[in-house]
Motif scaffolding. Structure first.
Motif, mmCIF file in Angstrom:
data_model
loop_
_atom_site.group_PDB
_atom_site.id
_atom_site.type_symbol
_atom_site.label_atom_id
_atom_site.label_comp_id
_atom_site.label_asym_id
_atom_site.label_seq_id
_atom_site.Cartn_x
_atom_site.Cartn_y
_atom_site.Cartn_z
ATOM 1 N N ILE A 126 -0.617 9.769 -9.666
ATOM 2 C CA ILE A 126 -0.528 10.912 -10.574
ATOM 3 C C ILE A 126 -1.790 11.040 -11.418
ATOM 4 O O ILE A 126 -2.331 12.140 -11.601
ATOM 5 N N HIS A 127 -2.286 9.932 -11.923
ATOM 6 C CA HIS A 127 -3.505 9.970 -12.734
ATOM 7 C C HIS A 127 -4.698 10.452 -11.917
ATOM 8 O O HIS A 127 -5.588 11.131 -12.443
ATOM 9 N N ASP A 128 -4.715 10.111 -10.643
ATOM 10 C CA ASP A 128 -5.807 10.551 -9.775
ATOM 11 C C ASP A 128 -5.763 12.057 -9.525
ATOM 12 O O ASP A 128 -6.787 12.673 -9.223
ATOM 13 N N ASN A 129 -4.566 12.626 -9.627
ATOM 14 C CA ASN A 129 -4.391 14.046 -9.314
ATOM 15 C C ASN A 129 -3.983 14.862 -10.533
ATOM 16 O O ASN A 129 -3.324 15.896 -10.415
ATOM 17 N N VAL A 130 -4.383 14.391 -11.697
ATOM 18 C CA VAL A 130 -3.965 15.044 -12.932
ATOM 19 C C VAL A 130 -4.550 16.448 -13.071
ATOM 20 O O VAL A 130 -4.070 17.258 -13.879
ATOM 21 N N ASP A 131 -5.578 16.769 -12.293
ATOM 22 C CA ASP A 131 -6.127 18.129 -12.321
ATOM 23 C C ASP A 131 -5.151 19.136 -11.727
ATOM 24 O O ASP A 131 -5.242 20.339 -12.008
ATOM 25 N N GLN A 132 -4.233 18.645 -10.902
ATOM 26 C CA GLN A 132 -3.247 19.530 -10.290
ATOM 27 C C GLN A 132 -2.043 19.688 -11.227
ATOM 28 O O GLN A 132 -1.422 18.702 -11.624
ATOM 29 N N LEU A 133 -1.723 20.920 -11.550
ATOM 30 C CA LEU A 133 -0.595 21.172 -12.445
ATOM 31 C C LEU A 133 0.708 20.650 -11.847
ATOM 32 O O LEU A 133 1.578 20.152 -12.571
#
Length: 313
Positions: A126-133
């Motif tokens: 999740i932290h790696d993809n935090v740019d995704q809403l």
């Protein structure tokens, strides 16, 4: 924090093993046993026992294990709520078993998960993809669900006067703090509002609060097993000693003759024996020795305590 995760996993496994017997014989104990089993499976998916790559690899290596983890963890917390609310109570709290609420939470973050553009297995998915809403919403809905269930847990036991319930209150509070903290920092990260170091410090607060909360909650469930064993042992000993007094005195109490197995619950058996001995003593038909008077005094204190605890539940 691998250490806390491992400790929590070990405690859950211990509870699952210790409560197998109770789960078989007592319907009210099955919720706590099931909660410990599901909770242990949830912690197993974190990779502290079996490498995350192995677990997620078996599911395709696209971080699907994160969804499995959330499904198991949410279900485990919900089961803990049911278990804590029904502990040592003759009535199952059907009013709290709102399965549709659990279902809505599970479906909500599962749908959000499907919209995440997932890469290879990562412990910080999740932290790696935090740019995704979608990733932020998936984690936030999951955490909000855990926080809401934890709040229900605290409310469910807040009126209980037994000291044994404090781990649920403190553990639930810690879980709520952890969830709120993580949600806030996820949105901060999504907005790129702080530097990477500050963001990492914010994320680091989650594990200590959350897993200490989990350990306390599970320890609370475990304490009921230990307390129950201790009380049953003391009551069995008291009944045996009181029965010897009635036998020596030649009393014909049906309860004393039938024994605990057929005479009803242990508390009722001990109470009946006490009344029988007391009545005969007052009437002057039975003379107690000094040792028997001590036995009678201890049994009276035990029964009084148990009656007080029953009123406190």
């Amino acid at each position: 924090m691998v250490t806390l995760q491992t400790v929590a996993f070990a405690v859950l496994c211990l509870v699952a093993v210790l409560r197998v017997g109770s789960a078989r014989s007592n319907p009210h104990a099955r919720m706590s046993w099931l909660a410990s089993v599901v909770g242990a499976l949830a912690l197993l998916t974190l990779g502290s026992v079996i490498p995350l790559g192995v677990l997620d690899g078996a599911l395709g290596g696209t971080n699907l294990i994160y969804l499995v983890q959330n499904l198991l963890a949410t279900t485990a917390f919900w089961l803990v709520l049911q278990a804590a609310a029904s502990q040592e109570s003759e009535d199952t709290p059907h009013s709290r078993r709102r399965y549709w609420v659990l279902g809505v939470i599970l479906v909500a973050f599962s749908v959000a998960f499907l919209f995440i553009d997932r890469g290879p297995t990562s412990p910080t998915f999740i932290h790696d993809n935090v740019d995704q809403l979608a990733a932020v919403l998936c984690a936030s809905i999951y955490l909000a669900g855990i926080g809401g269930i934890s709040l229900q847990l605290m409310l469910a036991v807040r009126r209980r006067r037994l000291v044994a319930y404090w781990p649920f209150v403190v553990g639930g509070a810690l879980a709520i703090v952890a969830c709120i903290n993580e949600i806030v920092w996820l949105f901060i990260a999504h907005a790129h509002a702080v530097d990477a170091r500050t963001q990492a410090l914010g994320y680091a607060l989650f594990d200590p609060f959350f897993y200490l909360g989990v350990i306390l909650i599970v320890a609370g469930i475990l304490s009921f097993t230990v307390r129950k064993w201790n009380r049953e042992t003391q009551m069995t000993l008291a009944i045996r000693q009181l029965s010897r007094i009635t036998q020596r005195a030649g009393l014909t109490s049906a309860t004393a003759e039938d024994g605990p197995a057929t005479g009803g619950p242990q508390l009722s058996v001990a109470y009946d024996l006490l009344i029988s001995i007391h009545d005969e003593t007052v009437a002057g038909r039975v003379q107690l020795t000094a040792r028997e008077r001590r036995v009678l005094s201890r049994a009276e204190a035990l029964v009084t305590r148990e009656l007080g605890m029953a009123e406190a539940r």
